[in-house]
Design an enzyme around this catalytic site. Structure first.
Site, PDB file in Angstrom:
ATOM      1  N   LYS A   1      10.061 -17.767 -75.674  1.00  0.00           N
ATOM      2  CA  LYS A   1       9.309 -18.027 -74.443  1.00  0.00           C
ATOM      3  C   LYS A   1      10.044 -19.065 -73.601  1.00  0.00           C
ATOM      4  CE  LYS A   1       6.649 -21.359 -77.039  1.00  0.00           C
ATOM      5  NZ  LYS A   1       5.585 -21.530 -77.993  1.00  0.00           N
TER       6      LYS A   1
ATOM      7  N   TYR B   1      19.635 -44.846 -53.214  1.00  0.00           N
ATOM      8  CA  TYR B   1      18.370 -45.064 -52.513  1.00  0.00           C
ATOM      9  C   TYR B   1      17.691 -46.333 -53.002  1.00  0.00           C
ATOM     10  CZ  TYR B   1      18.356 -40.215 -50.797  1.00  0.00           C
ATOM     11  OH  TYR B   1      18.641 -39.045 -50.174  1.00  0.00           O
TER      12      TYR B   1
HETATM   13  C1  LIG Z   1       5.821 -22.023 -79.184  1.00  0.00           C
HETATM   14  C2  LIG Z   1       5.071 -21.460 -80.283  1.00  0.00           C
HETATM   15  C3  LIG Z   1       5.624 -21.389 -81.568  1.00  0.00           C
HETATM   16  C4  LIG Z   1       6.948 -22.009 -81.934  1.00  0.00           C
HETATM   17  O1  LIG Z   1       6.794 -23.403 -82.033  1.00  0.00           O
HETATM   18  P1  LIG Z   1       8.007 -24.364 -82.429  1.00  0.00           P
HETATM   19  O2  LIG Z   1       7.394 -25.681 -82.630  1.00  0.00           O
HETATM   20  O3  LIG Z   1       8.946 -24.336 -81.276  1.00  0.00           O
HETATM   21  O4  LIG Z   1       8.615 -23.794 -83.641  1.00  0.00           O
HETATM   22  C5  LIG Z   1       4.905 -20.721 -82.539  1.00  0.00           C
HETATM   23  N1  LIG Z   1       3.704 -20.177 -82.264  1.00  0.00           N
HETATM   24  C6  LIG Z   1       3.124 -20.261 -81.049  1.00  0.00           C
HETATM   25  C7  LIG Z   1       1.791 -19.654 -80.833  1.00  0.00           C
HETATM   26  C8  LIG Z   1       3.781 -20.907 -80.018  1.00  0.00           C
HETATM   27  O5  LIG Z   1       3.214 -21.006 -78.822  1.00  0.00           O
END
Ligand SMILES: *Cc1c(COP(=O)(O)O)cnc(C)c1O
Length: 814
Positions: A483, A709
């Site tokens: 993702k 700045y």
């Molecule tokens: C992002 C996510 C993961 C992976 O989590 P990590 O801590 O990056 O390993 C697993 N399950 C769900 C539902 C997630 O949203």
């Protein structure tokens, strides 16, 4: 090579199961993705801890591969091909290479050491190639698999071999020695640390020296630590900078941008100039120099050739081109072996149907031009290249051998014709010998953005994947979360790699991300964590699998499934066990069960939940209660609906901390990208992303002047200020300004000063030796993403995913 299966059976002492032992093979493969696999290929199904070559056999048979060396015959394939069954396919592969090597008799240089192997090999190739037909290891192929592959490239015309050998454990070198059978040894250097695979440095040295057990001479730095381990019977040709008894005595001095190596040999003293100043390059150059002396070259030739040494680029890089092209940049080498590798690499990246190769003359193949370019032509045909652009006086004579061949005598002619060539929607492999300066072509084709890039190391991703796989029970399936654009690291390229490594599932947050992956040709199932009801239609059209987390969502999905007249559509049921983000609660169960009982429209592929504190020892009890509740609720659902779906709850930290809660699958996320919440585990992961930029300008300002700045930096002394073209619009937090964060320039820290601007930031480089144009590291090996997250009081996830899409991603393989 042409060799009958019958002979191979006897060489390998294999158990033959098949129909045709008089068949003849002409090439060897261990990579299922290679398009060079055909009916005359012998495929070795090598299995490692995390990779099983046998899984690819069925697919290869459908692609006409007929001969396999295996440890077992996969189910149902018994009558479909020729199988040579052995106990261990890797050992059989090595045995075959050993046999093959022993057919040839010419000098072979074997190189090992902690550092510099590949550079010494590449430089020797450059220095000696005017006088020899050389076969050498491609890239840094120096492992238990890489060495046999390298040796299998030898042909009758070669008259010198240069192979490197690398080991990480005891008992590995003996095997490599047998395969390489070096007659001349070079020991580059031995680092003082002992690596994990050795109990101490002595053991490591002894193991490395095994490569030289049978050489006529060993070229080595005369050095007490090492000398005592060398077999007294081994003839040595030594060099030293402090011991005048060495065969070659060396002193060095540096000038503006060169190093002069003063060399005393056989009463004669002479200088050799090299265009490098760093210690590692000097030492690598000395090894080459000493070998040339051993070969009897005179100082004039040595000096002339060594003054032309150049930096070695070993990586194949993937870059974004203009007009929706993808560029594979291999613009520094051209030989037959590395062409094969580059074409395989091109195949792994199937982003576009159309594939162009820009190829220069190929040197020292050992073959006649006619033979060579016929072979190149076959290779190009088998890799389904759509267009060949040949650049060089020799290759252009063979234009007729290439599909859609276009030829130019030299690079400048190509550049003049560039506007007429129409590059779009294609992958372009650029492969040329150094003299052709194909980097100019890369510049022309590259999408022009600012100079900041995020480099992604694909080997490191594979390493991290394997690390976590090794923690799983054999039956546990693996979903990898990509993702948020693969945690900022790029999605398609990573998905492609994961697909090859037979990951079971991919997870994305939104349907758009999944659609992009499907459109790019990814075929493994993809779960969408957060599908909006409005996207259900698109989800079904693209065969994505939604996570369903509410009664409302389930009803909406069922309605659409009804409308579209689909049945048994795969969905995933999310249960809330304490995170309180998304998911069904226990109180929803009666209605949930009612909706799903005898429902033919959907099929529950999996039941999942997500942990809130898997990375924290403090909340271990809470985690355990989540796991227990998940077990209870998911069991209830299974029983009520009489189904047996995949169950999963663990993320990265969960895999590490709750190994007993793997259920049927785990969901790996941040760990893949090289980050662990556990400092000890962190040591076993490799860094994946390096955010790089360069110095746009340097200002020297007097004490009392201000920078940026709001005048938030006032110089306390005369200061050297470097401006870097990366700012908060690229994802660099403003909170890193005012001395909070730092960047690395030439391995030295330079603090970020004043206010970070939208597109730029300034650093204090007063104590750093640097020039405009020098590379700047914003994060990578140092500073690490974790370190920056800590400074900003946030988590590494936020740092990684904040890097803006306008920063170009470059993927590479080592
Ligand atoms: C992002 C996510 C993961 C992976 O989590 P990590 O801590 O990056 O390993 C697993 N399950 C769900 C539902 C997630 O949203």
């Amino acid at each position: 090579m042409t060799i009958a299966i019958r002979n191979i059976i006897s060489i390998l002492k294999a158990n033959w199961v098949g129909k045709n032992d008089v068949a003849v093979i002409d090439s060897i493969s261990i990579d299922s993705r290679s398009l060079q696999n055909d009916s005359n290929t012998l495929f070795f199904a090598i299995s490692g801890q995390n990779h099983n070559g046998h899984e690819y056999i069925e697919d290869l048979i459908s692609k006409n591969v007929e001969h396999f060396v295996v440890e077992y015959i996969p189910e149902n394939l018994k009558d479909k091909a020729n199988f040579l069954v052995v106990e261990n396919t890797l050992e059989a592969f090595q045995k075959f290479a050993t046999f093959y090597r022993s057919q040839f008799e010419f000098p072979v240089i074997g190189i090992t050491g902690s550092n510099g192997k590949t550079i010494v090999k590449e430089w020797l190739n450059f220095l000696l190639s005017p006088d020899y037909n050389i076969i050498r290891s491609p890239k840094s192929y120096n492992s238990q698999v890489g060495v046999p592959l390298s040796v299998l490239g030898i042909n009758e015309k070669h008259n010198l071999g240069i192979f490197e050998a690398g080991i990480s454990m005891i008992n590995e070198m003996e095997k490599l020695q047998k395969i390489i059978q070096p007659t001349i040894g070079i020991l580059t250097n031995i680092g003082s640390a002992h690596d994990e695979g050795f109990s101490d440095v002595g053991e490591k040295i002894k193991e490395k020296l095994k490569l030289f057990s049978n050489v006529n001479v060993l070229i080595v730095n005369k050095n007490k630590t090492i000398s005592c381990f060398i077999n007294p019977k081994t003839k040595q040709f030594t060099w030293s900078s402090d011991d005048k008894k060495a065969d070659v005595f060396i002193t060095t001095s540096k000038t503006e941008n060169k190093t002069i190596i003063q060399c005393t040999y056989l009463e004669d003293t002479f200088p050799v100039e090299i265009p490098f100043q760093d210690q590692a390059s000097i030492e690598n150059a000395i090894h080459c120099l000493v070998l040339m002396l051993y070969f009897g070259y005179n100082p004039t030739v040595i000096n002339a050739r060594m003054s032309e040494l150049y930096p070695i680029e070993m990586r194949l890089k993937i870059k974004t081109g203009s007009n929706n092209c993808t560029i594979i940049d291999d613009s520094y080498s051209s030989d037959f072996q590395s062409l094969k590798i580059a074409l395989d690499f091109l195949e792994h990246q199937k982003q576009h149907k159309k594939k162009t190769i820009i190829l220069s003359d190929i040197f020292q193949s050992g073959l006649t031009d006619e033979e060579l370019y016929s072979q190149v032509s076959l290779l190009i045909i088998s890799n389904k290249i759509s267009r060949v652009i040949a650049i060089g006086e020799t290759i252009s004579k063979f234009k007729r051998k290439f599909i859609n061949g276009i030829a130019f005598e030299n690079t400048n002619e190509f550049i003049d014709a560039f506007d007429t060539l129409d590059f779009q929607n294609e992958t372009i492999l650029i492969k040329g010998a150094r003299d052709f300066h194909f980097e100019q072509i890369v510049t022309l084709l590259e999408h022009k953005t600012h100079e900041t890039v995020l480099e992604i190391n694909l080997n490191a991703i594979t390493h991290n994947l394997n690390f976590y796989k090794s923690k799983l029970n054999p039956s546990t399936k693996l979903m990898v979360m990509i993702k948020a654009f693969g945690y900022g690291s790029g999605d398609f390229e990573i998905a492609k790699l994961l697909e090859h490594h037979k990951v079971n599932y991919l997870g994305v947050a939104f349907s758009d991300e999944g659609i992009a992956l499907k459109n790019a040709g990814i075929t493994i199932p993809i779960m969408v964590l957060n599908p909006e009801s409005t996207s259900f239609d698109a989800i079904i059209n693209h065969q994505l699998e939604p996570e369903i987390y509410s009664i409302k969502g389930l009803k909406a999905f069922i309605k659409i499934a009804e409308l579209k007249k689909i049945t048994h559509y795969p969905i995933h049921i999310k249960i809330d066990t304490g995170m309180h983000r998304l998911g069904f609660q226990e109180s929803d169960f009666p209605e949930l069960i009612e909706l799903l009982t005898n429902n033919e429209l959907v099929k529950i592929k999996s039941i999942l939940s997500h942990m809130a504190t898997s990375d924290s020892i403090e909340y271990k009890d809470f985690s355990i209660s989540q796991i227990q509740l998940f077990d209870k609720l998911s069991s209830e659902l299974k029983a009520a609906l009489k189904i047996n779906p995949i169950r999963h709850i663990l993320n990265t930290a969960g895999i590490s901390n709750f190994p007993d809660a793997q259920f049927d699958m785990v969901r790996l996320g941040i760990g893949l990208y090289g980050i662990s919440s556990d400092d000890d585990e962190q040591k076993y992961l490799q860094n994946v992303g390096t955010l790089k930029s360069l110095i746009s300008q340097i200002h020297t300002i007097p004490k009392g002047d201000s920078v940026g700045y709001g005048r938030r930096f006032i110089a306390k002394r005369e200061s050297k200020i470097a401006t870097i073209p990366i700012g908060y619009a690229d994802g660099i937090s403003r909170h890193l300004g005012n001395n909070v964060g730092y960047v690395l320039i030439n391995n030295k820290k330079a603090p970020i000063i004043g206010s970070v601007c939208m597109d730029m930031l300034m650093v204090d480089a007063t104590d750093v030796e640097c020039k405009e144009g020098n590379t700047v590291i914003i994060f990578g090996e140092q500073p690490t993403v974790k370190e920056i997250a800590k400074l900003l009081n946030t988590i590494p996830y936020e740092i990684l995913t904040s890097i803006s899409q306008r920063v170009k991603r470059i993927f590479y393989r080592e």
